[in-house]
Design an enzyme around this catalytic site. Structure first.
Site, mmCIF file in Angstrom:
data_model
loop_
_atom_site.group_PDB
_atom_site.id
_atom_site.type_symbol
_atom_site.label_atom_id
_atom_site.label_comp_id
_atom_site.label_asym_id
_atom_site.label_seq_id
_atom_site.Cartn_x
_atom_site.Cartn_y
_atom_site.Cartn_z
ATOM 1 N N ASP A 6 42.506 32.647 38.874
ATOM 2 C CA ASP A 6 41.527 33.698 39.173
ATOM 3 C C ASP A 6 41.973 34.407 40.451
ATOM 4 O O ASP A 6 41.927 33.828 41.536
ATOM 5 C CB ASP A 6 40.140 33.071 39.352
ATOM 6 N N TYR A 30 31.672 50.104 40.368
ATOM 7 C CA TYR A 30 33.057 50.074 39.862
ATOM 8 C C TYR A 30 33.860 51.207 40.515
ATOM 9 O O TYR A 30 34.950 50.981 41.051
ATOM 10 C CB TYR A 30 33.060 50.195 38.343
ATOM 11 N N ALA A 49 33.174 52.766 43.220
ATOM 12 C CA ALA A 49 33.253 52.517 44.662
ATOM 13 C C ALA A 49 34.358 51.510 44.975
ATOM 14 O O ALA A 49 35.097 51.656 45.959
ATOM 15 C CB ALA A 49 31.898 52.012 45.171
ATOM 16 N N ALA A 50 34.482 50.494 44.125
ATOM 17 C CA ALA A 50 35.525 49.484 44.342
ATOM 18 C C ALA A 50 36.913 50.110 44.173
ATOM 19 O O ALA A 50 37.831 49.860 44.966
ATOM 20 C CB ALA A 50 35.332 48.318 43.375
HETATM 21 N N1 LIG Z 1 40.762 50.960 29.944
HETATM 22 C C1 LIG Z 1 40.327 51.963 30.696
HETATM 23 O O1 LIG Z 1 39.736 52.963 30.203
HETATM 24 C C2 LIG Z 1 40.573 51.930 32.188
HETATM 25 C C3 LIG Z 1 40.349 53.116 32.911
HETATM 26 C C4 LIG Z 1 40.574 53.135 34.283
HETATM 27 C C5 LIG Z 1 41.044 51.992 34.910
HETATM 28 N N2 LIG Z 1 41.261 50.845 34.198
HETATM 29 C C6 LIG Z 1 41.765 49.669 34.928
HETATM 30 O O2 LIG Z 1 42.940 49.199 34.295
HETATM 31 C C7 LIG Z 1 43.123 47.814 34.622
HETATM 32 C C8 LIG Z 1 43.451 47.059 33.341
HETATM 33 O O3 LIG Z 1 42.325 47.124 32.480
HETATM 34 P P1 LIG Z 1 42.444 47.229 30.894
HETATM 35 O O4 LIG Z 1 41.845 48.511 30.491
HETATM 36 O O5 LIG Z 1 43.818 46.911 30.444
HETATM 37 O O6 LIG Z 1 41.387 46.110 30.451
HETATM 38 P P2 LIG Z 1 41.563 44.582 30.072
HETATM 39 O O7 LIG Z 1 42.252 44.473 28.767
HETATM 40 O O8 LIG Z 1 40.212 43.977 30.202
HETATM 41 O O9 LIG Z 1 42.536 43.993 31.188
HETATM 42 C C9 LIG Z 1 42.091 43.439 32.416
HETATM 43 C C10 LIG Z 1 42.911 42.191 32.667
HETATM 44 O O10 LIG Z 1 42.615 41.700 33.983
HETATM 45 C C11 LIG Z 1 42.443 40.294 33.917
HETATM 46 N N3 LIG Z 1 41.532 39.939 34.994
HETATM 47 C C12 LIG Z 1 40.299 40.443 35.225
HETATM 48 N N4 LIG Z 1 39.747 39.842 36.288
HETATM 49 C C13 LIG Z 1 40.650 38.931 36.735
HETATM 50 C C14 LIG Z 1 40.664 37.992 37.795
HETATM 51 N N5 LIG Z 1 39.603 37.821 38.615
HETATM 52 N N6 LIG Z 1 41.757 37.231 37.975
HETATM 53 C C15 LIG Z 1 42.825 37.367 37.141
HETATM 54 N N7 LIG Z 1 42.878 38.236 36.135
HETATM 55 C C16 LIG Z 1 41.796 39.005 35.922
HETATM 56 C C17 LIG Z 1 41.886 40.024 32.515
HETATM 57 O O11 LIG Z 1 42.244 38.728 32.029
HETATM 58 P P3 LIG Z 1 41.271 37.449 32.183
HETATM 59 O O12 LIG Z 1 39.908 37.893 31.742
HETATM 60 O O13 LIG Z 1 41.888 36.430 31.290
HETATM 61 O O14 LIG Z 1 41.333 37.072 33.621
HETATM 62 C C18 LIG Z 1 42.589 41.086 31.674
HETATM 63 O O15 LIG Z 1 43.801 40.606 31.123
HETATM 64 C C19 LIG Z 1 41.836 47.372 35.314
HETATM 65 O O16 LIG Z 1 42.066 47.317 36.713
HETATM 66 C C20 LIG Z 1 40.851 48.464 34.962
HETATM 67 O O17 LIG Z 1 39.827 48.594 35.930
HETATM 68 C C21 LIG Z 1 41.047 50.797 32.850
#
Ligand SMILES: NC(=O)c1ccc[n+]([C@@H]2O[C@H](COP(=O)([O-])OP(=O)(O)OC[C@H]3O[C@@H](n4cnc5c(N)ncnc54)[C@H](OP(=O)(O)O)[C@@H]3O)[C@@H](O)[C@H]2O)c1
Length: 243
Positions: A56, A147, A149-150
């Protein structure tokens, strides 16, 4: 082909992180993916032929404990772990300040602490000329409560990181995606109509793909992208246009 370098992608088991890991692995890099779910990581790692470490990233003790299994030298760190934690918890009832505080903390931990802790832990292992690429969001410019804001906080962190590591030729940049499908981000919470309404703001009228975001990450991570630092690169079809 870019020369073989060591790459760590947090949250590399799914979505954008997995697409980035695939791009680096296909170009001959030595890749390690991380995430909390060991089974998801193992399946993706096997598919891509990369290493995996489950922890994590928001938990300081877990990050510390994972260091033994992470590479001794890091040329590229992709801080991708994160997401909108509001999509995975019940909506906060109006007036519930304790619930609101929990929800804001959750997004801060998931997006800011994951990035800050992993970067700090791996800092002594970053090679001169290393590349840090952090996944932000269009939400940093457009809202989405805690979100957005972060993700906006990450932009300030990125500038400071780029400044302090710049003397070693290390770059730090953010890739900020717009709506990107084929990931676990939306956790089944949005309808086709919601997506259609969102992407109507994009010049190309469509959502992005994980592969398209990964290409921007890959570009910023190139050894010859060394004069590009402290920036936010938007990948959203023009839904947020620089001005
Ligand atoms: N998809 C969109 O429309 C979008 C748009 C803007 C930005 N983003 C950003 O893109 C990034 C990737 O997201 P995604 O869209 O590919 O979604 P996703 O498939 O949910 O990928 C997020 C990944 O982060 C891991 N994760 C989350 N919290 C964690 C933690 N505390 N420690 C370790 N691993 C963690 C998750 O795996 P586990 O749950 O197994 O830990 C998951 O593999 C994120 O930062 C998201 O905010 C996405």
């Amino acid at each position: 082909m870019t020369s073989k370098r060591t790459v760590v992608v947090t949250g590399g088991g799914t979505g954008i992180g997995a697409a980035a890991a695939e791009l680096f692995a296909r170009s001959g890099h030595d890749v390690t993916i991380t995430g909390r779910r060991a089974d998801v990581l193992a399946a993706t790692a096997e598919r891509l032929g990369v290493a995996h470490v489950a922890f994590d990233a928001a938990d300081p003790a877990a990050v510390q404990a994972a260091l033994d299994q992470l590479p001794a030298r890091v040329d590229v760190l992709v801080n991708n772990a994160g997401g909108n934690t509001d999509r995975r918890r019940p909506a906060v009832v109006a007036g519930d300040l304790a619930g609101l505080a929990d929800a804001w903390r959750a997004n801060y931990e998931a997006n800011v602490l994951t990035t800050v802790l992993v970067t700090e832990a791996l800092k002594p292992r970053l090679t001169d000329g290393a590349r840090l690429v952090t996944i932000g969001s269009i939400a940093a410019k457009q809202g989405s409560g805690s979100y957005g804001a972060a993700k906006a906080a990450l932009e300030a962190w990125n500038v400071e990181t780029a400044r302090t590591l710049g003397g070693r030729g290390i770059t730090a940049n953010i890739v900020a995606p717009g709506v990107t499908l084929d990931t676990e981000f939306f956790a089944g919470t949005v309808s086709e109509d919601w997506v259609a309404a969102r992407v109507s703001a994009a010049f190309n009228r469509r959502p992005g793909t994980p592969g398209e975001v990964a290409e921007a990450v890959f570009f910023l991570a190139r050894p010859d992208s060394g004069h590009l630092t402290g920036q936010v690169v938007h990948v959203n079809g023009g839904a947020y246009a620089a001005r």
